[in-house]
Enzyme design. Structure first.
Site, PDB file in Angstrom:
ATOM      1  N   LYS A 192       0.850  -1.198   0.000  1.00  0.00           N
ATOM      2  CA  LYS A 192       0.000   0.000   0.000  1.00  0.00           C
ATOM      3  C   LYS A 192       0.882   1.242   0.000  1.00  0.00           C
ATOM      4  O   LYS A 192       1.779   1.380   0.826  1.00  0.00           O
ATOM      5  CB  LYS A 192      -0.892  -0.003   1.248  1.00  0.00           C
ATOM      6  CG  LYS A 192      -1.783   1.228   1.355  1.00  0.00           C
ATOM      7  CD  LYS A 192      -2.790   1.073   2.475  1.00  0.00           C
ATOM      8  CE  LYS A 192      -2.350   1.610   3.802  1.00  0.00           C
ATOM      9  NZ  LYS A 192      -2.216   3.073   3.887  1.00  0.00           N
ATOM     10  N   ASP A 206      -3.507   4.398  -1.795  1.00  0.00           N
ATOM     11  CA  ASP A 206      -4.432   4.839  -0.740  1.00  0.00           C
ATOM     12  C   ASP A 206      -4.417   6.368  -0.650  1.00  0.00           C
ATOM     13  O   ASP A 206      -3.758   6.935   0.216  1.00  0.00           O
ATOM     14  CB  ASP A 206      -3.955   4.176   0.574  1.00  0.00           C
ATOM     15  CG  ASP A 206      -4.787   4.553   1.776  1.00  0.00           C
ATOM     16  OD1 ASP A 206      -5.926   5.010   1.613  1.00  0.00           O
ATOM     17  OD2 ASP A 206      -4.274   4.362   2.902  1.00  0.00           O
ATOM     18  N   LYS A 262      -7.487   8.250  -0.920  1.00  0.00           N
ATOM     19  CA  LYS A 262      -8.773   8.668  -0.330  1.00  0.00           C
ATOM     20  C   LYS A 262      -9.355   9.922  -0.976  1.00  0.00           C
ATOM     21  O   LYS A 262      -9.545  10.950  -0.310  1.00  0.00           O
ATOM     22  CB  LYS A 262      -8.608   8.884   1.179  1.00  0.00           C
ATOM     23  CG  LYS A 262      -8.146   7.650   1.941  1.00  0.00           C
ATOM     24  CD  LYS A 262      -8.163   7.916   3.440  1.00  0.00           C
ATOM     25  CE  LYS A 262      -7.739   6.724   4.261  1.00  0.00           C
ATOM     26  NZ  LYS A 262      -6.308   6.394   4.163  1.00  0.00           N
ATOM     27  N   ASP A 287     -14.051  14.826  -3.679  1.00  0.00           N
ATOM     28  CA  ASP A 287     -14.221  16.148  -4.316  1.00  0.00           C
ATOM     29  C   ASP A 287     -15.487  16.068  -5.168  1.00  0.00           C
ATOM     30  O   ASP A 287     -16.223  15.082  -5.094  1.00  0.00           O
ATOM     31  CB  ASP A 287     -12.973  16.480  -5.159  1.00  0.00           C
ATOM     32  CG  ASP A 287     -12.740  17.993  -5.282  1.00  0.00           C
ATOM     33  OD1 ASP A 287     -13.728  18.738  -5.493  1.00  0.00           O
ATOM     34  OD2 ASP A 287     -11.580  18.413  -5.184  1.00  0.00           O
ATOM     35  N   THR A 294     -11.589   5.599  11.127  1.00  0.00           N
ATOM     36  CA  THR A 294     -11.606   5.001  12.473  1.00  0.00           C
ATOM     37  C   THR A 294     -11.159   6.021  13.526  1.00  0.00           C
ATOM     38  O   THR A 294     -11.380   5.815  14.713  1.00  0.00           O
ATOM     39  CB  THR A 294     -10.707   3.750  12.531  1.00  0.00           C
ATOM     40  OG1 THR A 294      -9.480   4.047  11.873  1.00  0.00           O
ATOM     41  CG2 THR A 294     -11.352   2.567  11.864  1.00  0.00           C
ATOM     42  N   ARG A 299       3.319  -1.222  10.644  1.00  0.00           N
ATOM     43  CA  ARG A 299       4.423  -1.302  11.611  1.00  0.00           C
ATOM     44  C   ARG A 299       4.755  -2.701  12.120  1.00  0.00           C
ATOM     45  O   ARG A 299       5.944  -2.990  12.299  1.00  0.00           O
ATOM     46  CB  ARG A 299       4.156  -0.318  12.759  1.00  0.00           C
ATOM     47  CG  ARG A 299       4.320   1.129  12.291  1.00  0.00           C
ATOM     48  CD  ARG A 299       3.623   2.095  13.192  1.00  0.00           C
ATOM     49  NE  ARG A 299       2.174   1.952  13.111  1.00  0.00           N
ATOM     50  CZ  ARG A 299       1.316   2.658  13.825  1.00  0.00           C
ATOM     51  NH1 ARG A 299       1.771   3.559  14.671  1.00  0.00           N
ATOM     52  NH2 ARG A 299       0.016   2.471  13.678  1.00  0.00           N
TER      53      ARG A 299
HETATM   54  O1  C5P Z   1       1.172   0.456  11.101  1.00  0.00           O
HETATM   55  P1  C5P Z   1      -0.247  -0.010  10.997  1.00  0.00           P
HETATM   56  O2  C5P Z   1      -0.414  -1.504  10.861  1.00  0.00           O
HETATM   57  O3  C5P Z   1      -1.137   0.576  12.076  1.00  0.00           O
HETATM   58  O4  C5P Z   1      -0.711   0.606   9.585  1.00  0.00           O
HETATM   59  C1  C5P Z   1      -2.052   0.581   9.158  1.00  0.00           C
HETATM   60  C2  C5P Z   1      -2.176   1.315   7.856  1.00  0.00           C
HETATM   61  O5  C5P Z   1      -3.563   1.391   7.528  1.00  0.00           O
HETATM   62  C3  C5P Z   1      -1.682   2.759   7.890  1.00  0.00           C
HETATM   63  O6  C5P Z   1      -1.171   3.061   6.581  1.00  0.00           O
HETATM   64  C4  C5P Z   1      -2.917   3.571   8.176  1.00  0.00           C
HETATM   65  O7  C5P Z   1      -2.848   4.864   7.656  1.00  0.00           O
HETATM   66  C5  C5P Z   1      -3.983   2.753   7.444  1.00  0.00           C
HETATM   67  N1  C5P Z   1      -5.339   2.936   7.943  1.00  0.00           N
HETATM   68  C6  C5P Z   1      -5.711   2.682   9.256  1.00  0.00           C
HETATM   69  N2  C5P Z   1      -7.005   2.866   9.658  1.00  0.00           N
HETATM   70  C7  C5P Z   1      -7.927   3.280   8.785  1.00  0.00           C
HETATM   71  C8  C5P Z   1      -7.582   3.533   7.454  1.00  0.00           C
HETATM   72  C9  C5P Z   1      -6.262   3.351   7.060  1.00  0.00           C
HETATM   73  O8  C5P Z   1      -4.877   2.285  10.045  1.00  0.00           O
HETATM   74  N3  C5P Z   1      -9.162   3.412   9.188  1.00  0.00           N
END
Ligand code: C5P
Length: 233
Positions: free
Chosen positions: A33, A60, A62, A65, A120, A212
């Site tokens: 992603k 990603d 998002k 507009d 979220t 992460r």
């Molecule tokens: O590091 P981690 O596993 O938390 O990364 C989750 C990824 O998903 C990040 O790129 C974050 O921006 C994205 N994301 C999220 N929650 C959402 C939408 C996207 O954590 N509701």
């Protein structure tokens, strides 16, 4: 529907991103992603470069507009040949239909188009007091998901805890892409409601997005393989 683990390449530069991808052996090409940080830092060339290395890409960005602007932007993204991209369902069904038109290639193929329902990070208080939405969060999310399905989109980004309900309301074939996945006993970080890859696999998630727990692991390739094994069972 194909189930897979998507690695969130949340890195600030091309160099760090490619150094991470270089840790994988030739022939092992995870679905990745690319989000706003990397895209705004490096531009479309980073998408082409990673695609050229053989990875599938979820772009990603998002979009949100007026329909004509989103349609035109999507027709630009279409030519980057990504596999999945997204927009905000809050833009409404006219915007979602226009996005699909823009994204469809002359041969009729197109990347998967996924909608963000409510972020979220938006809590119940914000929903009520700032967005002036009186409907409870879960119902709001499901209603946005249904709008996305009725507009012809392929699925939604949602919490793994909502995936089963989205499937129930929008159909088995409606795709669920879920961040907020953590290994058992791992660091939760800033994610609040999490699930393990194994539980996500059993809960109707088609794609899990993990950042992460894989990118910051001592052994990222091992962590990725562990996620795939647990998720696919
Ligand atoms: O590091 P981690 O596993 O938390 O990364 C989750 C990824 O998903 C990040 O790129 C974050 O921006 C994205 N994301 C999220 N929650 C959402 C939408 C996207 O954590 N509701």
């Amino acid at each position: 529907m194909a189930k897979d683990v998507i690695i969130a390449l949340d890195f600030p530069t091309r160099e760090e991103t490619l150094a991470f991808l270089d840790r994988f052996p030739d022939g092992e090409k995870p679905f990745v992603k690319i989000g706003m940080e990397l895209y705004y830092a490096e531009g479309p060339s980073i998408v082409r470069e990673i695609k050229g290395r053989g990875h599938r890409i979820f772009l990603d960005l998002k979009l949100h507009d007026i329909p004509n602007t989103v349609k035109r932007a999507m027709s630009v993204l279409r030519d980057l040949d990504v596999d999945m991209t997204n927009l905000h369902a809050a833009g409404g069904s006219a915007m979602m239909r226009a996005a699909l038109e823009g994204l469809t290639r002359p041969d009729g193929t197109r990347p998967l188009l996924i909608a963000v329902t409510q972020l979220t990070s938006t809590g119940a208080e914000t929903l009520k007091n700032e967005l002036l939405i009186e409907t409870p969060m879960a119902e709001t999310v499901l209603s946005y998901a249904k709008n996305a399905a009725a507009s012809g989109l392929d699925g939604v980004v949602c919490s793994p805890l909502e995936a089963a309900l989205v499937k129930e309301r929008c159909g088995e074939g409606f795709c669920t892409v879920t961040p907020g996945v953590r290994f058992a006993g791992g660091d939760v970080g800033d994610q609040k409601r999490v699930m393990t890859p194994e539980a996500a696999g059993k809960s109707g998630c088609d794609y899990i997005v993990m950042g992460r727990p894989i990118t910051q692991a001592e052994d990222p390739v091992g962590a990725y393989r562990r996620a795939v094994n647990e998720f696919l069972g």
